[in-house]
Design an enzyme around this catalytic site. Structure first.
Site, PDB file in Angstrom:
ATOM      1  N   ASP A 265     -11.686   2.625   3.811  1.00 57.92           N
ATOM      2  CA  ASP A 265     -12.060   1.214   3.664  1.00 57.92           C
ATOM      3  C   ASP A 265     -13.573   1.039   3.536  1.00 57.92           C
ATOM      4  O   ASP A 265     -14.046  -0.039   3.185  1.00 57.92           O
ATOM      5  CB  ASP A 265     -11.551   0.408   4.864  1.00 57.92           C
ATOM      6  CG  ASP A 265     -10.339  -0.442   4.517  1.00 57.92           C
ATOM      7  OD1 ASP A 265     -10.134  -0.700   3.314  1.00 57.92           O
ATOM      8  OD2 ASP A 265      -9.628  -0.876   5.439  1.00 57.92           O
TER       9      ASP A 265
ATOM     10  N   GLN B 162      -5.224  -1.917   9.428  1.00 56.31           N
ATOM     11  CA  GLN B 162      -5.031  -3.229   8.797  1.00 56.31           C
ATOM     12  C   GLN B 162      -5.643  -4.325   9.670  1.00 56.31           C
ATOM     13  O   GLN B 162      -5.320  -4.448  10.844  1.00 56.31           O
ATOM     14  CB  GLN B 162      -3.529  -3.476   8.586  1.00 56.31           C
ATOM     15  CG  GLN B 162      -3.206  -4.735   7.799  1.00 56.31           C
ATOM     16  CD  GLN B 162      -3.680  -4.684   6.360  1.00 56.31           C
ATOM     17  OE1 GLN B 162      -3.535  -3.703   5.669  1.00 56.31           O
ATOM     18  NE2 GLN B 162      -4.268  -5.774   5.907  1.00 56.31           N
TER      19      GLN B 162
ATOM     20  N   LYS C  96       0.837  -1.211   0.000  1.00 55.25           N
ATOM     21  CA  LYS C  96       0.000   0.000   0.000  1.00 55.25           C
ATOM     22  C   LYS C  96       0.871   1.260   0.000  1.00 55.25           C
ATOM     23  O   LYS C  96       0.588   2.226  -0.709  1.00 55.25           O
ATOM     24  CB  LYS C  96      -0.947  -0.016   1.210  1.00 55.25           C
ATOM     25  CG  LYS C  96      -2.111  -0.982   1.029  1.00 55.25           C
ATOM     26  CD  LYS C  96      -2.864  -1.292   2.313  1.00 55.25           C
ATOM     27  CE  LYS C  96      -3.924  -2.356   2.046  1.00 55.25           C
ATOM     28  NZ  LYS C  96      -4.574  -2.870   3.247  1.00 55.25           N
TER      29      LYS C  96
END
Length: 302
Positions: free
Chosen positions: A134, A111, A67
């Site tokens: 997200d 995460q 990422k």
């Protein structure tokens, strides 16, 4: 009396068109790079993405590294906080609160999975929904579920699935779509996105008694059940589009690592029946990070 339909000999059947996730993801990433450069020129700022990692899971560390690399290539600033396995929930919430307050951060990503002693729902709920790249915040999920309302962010993998269909010229409106799997991360948001685009949507899951029958009606199948090669070619309607979200390690002595990656659809049998299909790897996977960058840029533009 009409003669019974005969299966075409294999040689007369066309194999499914491969949906190239790598190429489509590269297009999305290039669009983001151009958008970020334009933003920098016009307002003198670039989007910023913060990634919070708790613990030392190797797979999570690999994802976070990828990422950060993708951010750098797109011209997006990346911020990161790595906390040890034994970090307290309060410490994680403090990091999130600091990023919420930082005007240079436009997207915050925690995460998953986190260590067992941390309440993931509480941490995800603490992210400012205007920075929830997200798309897991209840406000964004709720807006996605309601007609006439727009979420600020949509989860990256399901949005990537829709982009793959649309950019491959596969029609969604008026079609029958079946999503195999009902996870909060992929299955449910994918079903909601298909419905928003006027598909008739069915979700099948572990308690569905006749999954195969239902899948066979579908013009579009999204396989996201976490079970290796579950969807077989015999389950498909000829010409169906298959988007395979799964990623599973299958033992294969001929490979150096002793395994190969396969999806939740049985690629070899499905490609004989489907009209279009994503490979694993190289299908949905590359799209997830590309959409994360796109979400971050869109958040910064707002």
């Amino acid at each position: 009396r009409t003669a019974p339909a005969r299966a075409l000999p294999k040689s007369a059947r066309a194999e499914a068109k491969l949906i190239d996730g790598k190429a489509i993801a590269a297009d999305v990433r290039e669009e983001v790079r151009v958008g970020v450069a334009d933003m920098k020129e016009k307002v003198g700022k670039v989007p910023g993405l913060a990634v919070v990692l708790v613990g030392e899971r190797k797979d999570s560390q690999t994802y976070v590294k990828a990422k950060k690399k993708a951010c750098a290539e797109a011209g997006i600033d990346s911020f990161g906080t790595d906390l040890p396995d034994d970090a307290t929930e309060e410490e994680v919430l403090k990091v999130v609160a600091d990023y919420n307050a930082d005007p240079n951060v436009h997207g915050i990503l925690v995460q998953l999975p986190m260590p067992g002693h941390i309440d993931e729902e509480r941490v995800l709920g603490a992210i400012d929904y205007e920075k929830d790249v997200d798309g897991f915040h209840p406000l964004n999920t709720g807006r996605l579920a309601q007609r006439g309302r727009e979420p600020l962010f949509v989860p990256c993998t399901p949005r990537g699935c829709i982009e793959l269909l649309e950019r491959s010229g596969i029609e969604i409106a008026g079609k029958e779509a079946v999503v195999v799997g009902r996870s909060n991360v992929v299955g449910i948001p994918a079903a909601m996105l298909l419905q928003r685009r006027d598909a008739t949507v069915t979700i099948v899951h572990s308690k569905t008694p006749n999954s195969e029958e239902i899948v066979r009606r579908a013009d579009i199948v999204i396989a996201a059940c976490g079970r290796m090669e579950m969807v077989k070619g015999s389950w498909l309607k000829p010409g169906a589009a298959v988007i395979d979200v799964g990623i599973n390690a299958k033992d294969d002595a001929s490979k150096k690592l002793g395994y190969r990656l396969v999806g939740d659809a049985d690629f070899e049998s499905c490609k004989e029946v489907a009209g279009a299909i994503t490979p694993v790897p190289g299908g949905v996977g590359p799209m997830t990070i590309a959409i994360l960058l796109k979400n971050t840029m869109e958040g910064a533009m707002r």
